[in-house]
Design an enzyme around this catalytic site. Structure first.
Site, PDB file in Angstrom:
ATOM      1  N   ARG A  44      35.043  15.986 -13.259  1.00 36.57           N
ATOM      2  CA  ARG A  44      34.044  15.421 -12.545  1.00 36.57           C
ATOM      3  C   ARG A  44      34.867  15.030 -11.047  1.00 36.57           C
ATOM      4  NH1 ARG A  44      32.512  13.460 -17.196  1.00 36.57           N
ATOM      5  NH2 ARG A  44      31.023  14.692 -18.351  1.00 36.57           N
ATOM      6  N   HIS A  74      39.397  24.823 -19.166  1.00 41.52           N
ATOM      7  CA  HIS A  74      38.201  25.135 -18.749  1.00 41.52           C
ATOM      8  C   HIS A  74      38.282  24.457 -17.368  1.00 41.52           C
ATOM      9  CE1 HIS A  74      34.121  25.455 -17.661  1.00 41.52           C
ATOM     10  NE2 HIS A  74      33.570  25.987 -18.555  1.00 41.52           N
ATOM     11  N   TYR A  77      33.939  22.001 -13.088  1.00 43.39           N
ATOM     12  CA  TYR A  77      32.515  22.555 -12.739  1.00 43.39           C
ATOM     13  C   TYR A  77      32.218  22.268 -11.238  1.00 43.39           C
ATOM     14  CZ  TYR A  77      31.670  22.274 -17.960  1.00 43.39           C
ATOM     15  OH  TYR A  77      31.599  22.524 -19.286  1.00 43.39           O
ATOM     16  N   HIS A 114      34.026  29.477 -14.047  1.00 45.46           N
ATOM     17  CA  HIS A 114      32.644  30.216 -13.660  1.00 45.46           C
ATOM     18  C   HIS A 114      32.920  30.843 -12.407  1.00 45.46           C
ATOM     19  CE1 HIS A 114      30.378  26.891 -16.445  1.00 45.46           C
ATOM     20  NE2 HIS A 114      31.158  27.474 -16.906  1.00 45.46           N
ATOM     21  N   GLU A 151      34.229  33.700 -16.729  1.00 38.07           N
ATOM     22  CA  GLU A 151      33.237  33.457 -17.618  1.00 38.07           C
ATOM     23  C   GLU A 151      31.958  34.047 -17.285  1.00 38.07           C
ATOM     24  OE1 GLU A 151      32.685  29.315 -18.614  1.00 38.07           O
ATOM     25  OE2 GLU A 151      31.303  29.895 -20.531  1.00 38.07           O
ATOM     26  N   ASP A 185      30.646  34.174 -23.149  1.00 34.57           N
ATOM     27  CA  ASP A 185      30.029  33.183 -23.909  1.00 34.57           C
ATOM     28  C   ASP A 185      28.703  33.859 -24.464  1.00 34.57           C
ATOM     29  OD1 ASP A 185      28.077  30.902 -24.134  1.00 34.57           O
ATOM     30  OD2 ASP A 185      29.589  29.439 -23.090  1.00 34.57           O
ATOM     31  N   HIS A 188      25.339  32.184 -23.149  1.00 28.44           N
ATOM     32  CA  HIS A 188      25.139  32.793 -21.823  1.00 28.44           C
ATOM     33  C   HIS A 188      24.735  34.327 -21.741  1.00 28.44           C
ATOM     34  CE1 HIS A 188      28.141  29.511 -20.083  1.00 28.44           C
ATOM     35  NE2 HIS A 188      27.194  28.947 -20.818  1.00 28.44           N
ATOM     36  N   HIS A 222      33.273  32.255 -26.038  1.00 26.89           N
ATOM     37  CA  HIS A 222      32.665  30.896 -26.194  1.00 26.89           C
ATOM     38  C   HIS A 222      31.771  31.094 -27.215  1.00 26.89           C
ATOM     39  CE1 HIS A 222      34.133  29.037 -22.002  1.00 26.89           C
ATOM     40  NE2 HIS A 222      35.144  28.910 -22.803  1.00 26.89           N
ATOM     41  N   ASP A 235      20.614  27.714 -19.491  1.00 27.68           N
ATOM     42  CA  ASP A 235      22.004  27.511 -20.333  1.00 27.68           C
ATOM     43  C   ASP A 235      21.969  26.212 -21.012  1.00 27.68           C
ATOM     44  OD1 ASP A 235      24.502  27.490 -21.271  1.00 27.68           O
ATOM     45  OD2 ASP A 235      25.503  26.847 -19.198  1.00 27.68           O
ATOM     46  N   HIS A 237      23.307  25.104 -24.784  1.00 27.23           N
ATOM     47  CA  HIS A 237      24.044  25.288 -26.105  1.00 27.23           C
ATOM     48  C   HIS A 237      23.323  24.608 -27.250  1.00 27.23           C
ATOM     49  CE1 HIS A 237      28.061  25.744 -23.686  1.00 27.23           C
ATOM     50  NE2 HIS A 237      26.894  26.658 -23.023  1.00 27.23           N
ATOM     51  N   GLU A 267      31.685  25.414 -27.992  1.00 25.82           N
ATOM     52  CA  GLU A 267      31.382  24.440 -26.962  1.00 25.82           C
ATOM     53  C   GLU A 267      29.911  23.894 -27.593  1.00 25.82           C
ATOM     54  OE1 GLU A 267      31.248  27.091 -23.599  1.00 25.82           O
ATOM     55  OE2 GLU A 267      32.998  26.183 -22.643  1.00 25.82           O
TER      56      GLU A 267
HETATM   57 ZN   LIG Z   1      31.250  28.591 -21.964  1.00 20.74          ZN
HETATM   58 ZN   LIG Z   2      26.932  27.012 -21.115  1.00 16.22          ZN
END
Ligand SMILES: [Zn+2]
Ligand SMILES: [Zn+2]
Length: 291
Positions: A44, A74, A77, A114, A151, A185, A188, A222, A235, A237, A267
């Protein structure tokens, strides 16, 4: 044909680095994982500290002890390699470069990221900026040790990379210069509109992937169920078997000769107690073998 015994199939989850990056390996081992995904720094924050020599040594030592393989980072973000905002693009490229340096210091196999989001610009311009950003990383991945995995996304908002054509566009323009690949994923994929609920659906989706991208570029999965419907482009999960995808899909994923041996990272919600169960369940599914 060589068939990997179920205890050696590469299955893991995104484990925590609280207490140091090596902690993710220890947590992985404690839930029966044979591979893990982690963040190499606080995802973050833009600013991140470098990996010290001691940290890198300790990580490699623990990795050998735990026998965890194909560790995947990963990336943050915050990073948008296709950003139309010059300041944000600059910060994203800088942060991605740092990510490669940290992952290389730790000897990781993959960096999952991403592709980007077009926010207020065309998809085409965004795709070209992503390509350009990646090509700027050439000298940092020269040893070819760490592979950069695009991804597949759910297509939420203006995010790029939910259609195979978009992933192929980036791959075609970067793979000659960089070690590239794809991480699919399952959540996704499903939300982007690729049905994978039954073996027939999976085969059709993988055939399409092979036709547009090439199955040899698929390096990781994923593994997540989805709260939302197929094609919803949302999205969320869910735990395996508790979403709209369902267990039949994951049974096939673990038994199909094309996907069985590819490393898989959970995830899903619930943390370690749930992952422990899900890893065990996926291994059990791996007892079957489908050609
Ligand atoms: Zn993922
Ligand atoms: Zn996701």
């Amino acid at each position: 044909m060589h068939r990997t015994p179920i205890d050696q199939l590469l299955i893991g989850a995104h484990t925590s680095i609280a207490g140091g990056v090596h902690h993710a390996l220890i947590e992985g081992k404690s839930i029966g994982a044979t591979t893990i995904q982690l963040f190499t720094s606080n995802q973050r924050q833009w600013k991140s500290k470098t990996i010290s020599e001691e940290e890198a040594l300790l990580f490699r030592e623990i990795q050998e002890e735990t026998k965890i393989q194909k560790v995947m980072s990963h990336s943050s973000y915050l990073i948008n390699l296709g950003s139309s905002n010059p300041e944000n693009l600059l910060k994203s490229r800088e942060a991605f470069r740092e990510e490669i340096i940290r992952s290389s210091a730790l000897g990781l196999s993959f960096i999952n990221f991403h592709p980007g989001a077009s926010v207020g610009d065309t998809k085409e311009a965004c795709l070209d900026r992503i390509v350009k950003s990646l090509l700027m990383m050439e000298e940092y991945v020269e040893d070819g040790q760490v592979r950069l995995l695009l991804e597949s996304t759910a297509g939420q908002g203006s995010s790029i990379g939910y259609q195979f054509e978009e992933l192929a566009y980036i791959l075609e323009r970067t793979q000659a210069k960089l070690p590239m690949g794809i991480c699919l994923d399952t959540c996704h994929l499903f939300c982007a509109g690729y049905d994978i609920r039954t073996p027939q659906d999976w085969k059709r989706t993988l055939e399409e992937f092979d036709k547009i991208i090439g199955i040899q570029h698929l390096y990781a999965f994923h593994v997540n169920d989805s709260e939302k419907e197929c094609g919803s482009r949302k999205d969320r999960h869910a735990s395996l078997g508790e979403g709209k995808i369902g267990l039949e899909s994951f049974k096939f994923l673990m038994s199909y000769s094309v996907t069985r041996e590819i490393p898989k990272y959970l995830e899903t919600p619930g943390g370690c107690p749930m992952w422990d169960k899900e890893i065990w369940m996926l291994r059990e599914f791996g007892k079957n073998y489908t050609r």
